[in-house]
Design a protein around this motif. Structure first.
Motif, PDB file in Angstrom:
ATOM      1  N   HIS A 158      -3.380   0.767  -9.437  1.00 16.87           N
ATOM      2  CA  HIS A 158      -3.658   1.703  -8.361  1.00 16.87           C
ATOM      3  C   HIS A 158      -2.571   1.589  -7.293  1.00 16.87           C
ATOM      4  CE1 HIS A 158      -7.675   3.026  -9.578  1.00 16.87           C
ATOM      5  NE2 HIS A 158      -7.813   1.816 -10.056  1.00 16.87           N
ATOM      6  N   CYS A 175      -4.288   8.457  -3.467  1.00 14.24           N
ATOM      7  CA  CYS A 175      -4.292   7.240  -4.283  1.00 14.24           C
ATOM      8  C   CYS A 175      -4.386   7.646  -5.748  1.00 14.24           C
ATOM      9  CB  CYS A 175      -5.473   6.358  -3.919  1.00 14.24           C
ATOM     10  SG  CYS A 175      -5.404   5.727  -2.231  1.00 14.24           S
ATOM     11  N   ASN A 229      -6.585 -10.653   7.275  1.00 16.68           N
ATOM     12  CA  ASN A 229      -7.192 -10.314   5.983  1.00 16.68           C
ATOM     13  C   ASN A 229      -8.486  -9.529   6.171  1.00 16.68           C
ATOM     14  OD1 ASN A 229      -5.111 -11.729   4.845  1.00 16.68           O
ATOM     15  ND2 ASN A 229      -6.346 -13.457   4.158  1.00 16.68           N
ATOM     16  N   LYS A 256      -8.904  -5.567   5.038  1.00 11.81           N
ATOM     17  CA  LYS A 256      -9.933  -5.197   4.069  1.00 11.81           C
ATOM     18  C   LYS A 256     -10.902  -4.181   4.660  1.00 11.81           C
ATOM     19  CE  LYS A 256     -13.317  -7.089   0.827  1.00 11.81           C
ATOM     20  NZ  LYS A 256     -13.960  -8.320   0.302  1.00 11.81           N
ATOM     21  N   THR A 307      -8.982  -0.778   4.494  1.00 11.82           N
ATOM     22  CA  THR A 307      -8.503  -0.270   3.197  1.00 11.82           C
ATOM     23  C   THR A 307      -9.494  -0.458   2.057  1.00 11.82           C
ATOM     24  OG1 THR A 307      -7.445  -2.352   2.547  1.00 11.82           O
ATOM     25  CG2 THR A 307      -6.140  -0.817   3.891  1.00 11.82           C
ATOM     26  N   GLY A 308     -10.447  -1.363   2.247  1.00 11.29           N
ATOM     27  CA  GLY A 308     -11.413  -1.627   1.192  1.00 11.29           C
ATOM     28  C   GLY A 308     -11.004  -2.718   0.226  1.00 11.29           C
ATOM     29  N   ILE A 309      -9.764  -3.216   0.351  1.00 11.10           N
ATOM     30  CA  ILE A 309      -9.292  -4.287  -0.534  1.00 11.10           C
ATOM     31  C   ILE A 309      -8.541  -5.318   0.297  1.00 11.10           C
ATOM     32  CG2 ILE A 309      -9.148  -2.875  -2.620  1.00 11.10           C
ATOM     33  CD1 ILE A 309      -6.188  -2.557  -2.126  1.00 11.10           C
ATOM     34  N   PRO A 310      -8.537  -6.579  -0.105  1.00 13.63           N
ATOM     35  CA  PRO A 310      -7.799  -7.605   0.630  1.00 13.63           C
ATOM     36  C   PRO A 310      -6.289  -7.420   0.458  1.00 13.63           C
ATOM     37  CG  PRO A 310      -8.768  -8.536  -1.356  1.00 13.63           C
ATOM     38  CD  PRO A 310      -9.300  -7.149  -1.241  1.00 13.63           C
ATOM     39  N   ARG A 332      -4.575  -8.484  -2.922  1.00  7.97           N
ATOM     40  CA  ARG A 332      -4.800  -7.553  -4.040  1.00  7.97           C
ATOM     41  C   ARG A 332      -3.980  -6.282  -3.857  1.00  7.97           C
ATOM     42  NH1 ARG A 332     -10.561  -4.695  -5.277  1.00  7.97           N
ATOM     43  NH2 ARG A 332      -9.845  -3.211  -6.846  1.00  7.97           N
ATOM     44  N   TYR A 333      -3.851  -5.830  -2.620  1.00 10.86           N
ATOM     45  CA  TYR A 333      -3.022  -4.648  -2.360  1.00 10.86           C
ATOM     46  C   TYR A 333      -1.588  -4.905  -2.771  1.00 10.86           C
ATOM     47  CZ  TYR A 333      -0.998  -0.678   0.126  1.00 10.86           C
ATOM     48  OH  TYR A 333      -0.331   0.496   0.433  1.00 10.86           O
TER      49      TYR A 333
END
Length: 255
Positions: A2, A42, A234, A238, A241-244, A247-248
């Protein structure tokens, strides 16, 4: 994998192999000899094992932070339709390789050059950008509208120029000759977001850019944004964006 390209422009020329992307707007496949101008969304991307390409990632924005081209969609353009795009992009890629022979592509945007080098790179890029814009507009995209209220433009300049590690620039905004409550109402009416929301968007875009395009540590990025430690950064990243952030960053590792 992604990727998030909602605030940037990406263009890939496929030299060999193919790439398949899919997102909200649909699924697109580009093969050798074609340009893929990526959608403002995205998406998931998959390259064939023999894929090689020229990749250009760039910002082309008004002072508001909005893309000059409003909501650009995915476009696939054959080389024969816009031959100058590949010719100029190839020259630009060669100039970067010669200027930064020992650097990874992620670090190109962070390199220092003398002013003559800078103007040479800018001249070639501007030539390519003109062809890119022509291709966009000829396929139905439009130039985004800008606010006409000078008070909004002054607020935008203040927000965009303020150092990101110093906190929301309330004191600077208060010098614009209009009360904060009224300025915020005008800003929200015109920009569809508050002053604070625009400020946070600028900060999150900075974080995304550094995570995706550099090897700067998360701790260093956190300090650049005024956080006292990486843990608070962090949590903030998150939430937005919904993700840490780790992981991004991993999502860009193979680009």
């Amino acid at each position: 994998m992604h990727s998030d390209h909602t605030r940037r422009n990406w263009a890939w020329f496929i030299r060999t192999g193919s790439v398949l992307i899919s997102g909200k707007s649909g699924e697109y496949r580009a093969d050798a000899g074609e340009w893929l101008l990526l959608p403002a969304e995205c998406h998931k991307q998959n390259f064939s094992s023999d894929a090689s390409l020229i990749s250009l990632k760039f910002s082309c924005q008004w002072p508001t932070g909005e893309n000059i081209v409003a909501s650009p969609q995915a476009l696939i353009i054959k080389d024969c339709e816009q031959p100058r795009m590949k010719e100029i992009a190839g020259s630009l890629a060669q100039m970067f390789k010669e200027s930064f022979p020992n650097q990874k592509h992620k670090e190109y945007a962070r390199q220092s050059v003398d002013y003559r080098q800078f103007t040479q790179l800018q001249r070639v890029f501007q030539d390519w950008l003109q062809v890119w814009l022509t291709a966009r507009l000829s396929n139905g995209d439009q130039i985004a509208r800008q606010p006409g209220d000078t008070r909004i433009l002054s607020a935008l300049r203040t927000l965009n120029d303020a150092p990101l590690n110093a906190g929301f620039p309330k004191a600077s905004l208060s010098t614009l000759g209009i009360g904060m409550a009224q300025l915020n109402r005008l800003f929200k009416h015109e920009m569809k977001m508050s002053l604070q929301q625009h400020w946070e968007r600028r900060r999150i875009e900075f974080a995304r850019s550094r995570l995706a395009d550099s090897e700067q540590t998360q701790k260093s990025i956190a300090y650049s944004l005024g956080f006292s430690d990486a843990a608070h950064f962090n949590t903030w990243f998150k939430r937005h964006t919904g993700i840490p952030p780790g992981r991004y960053r991993t999502g860009y590792a193979a680009i």
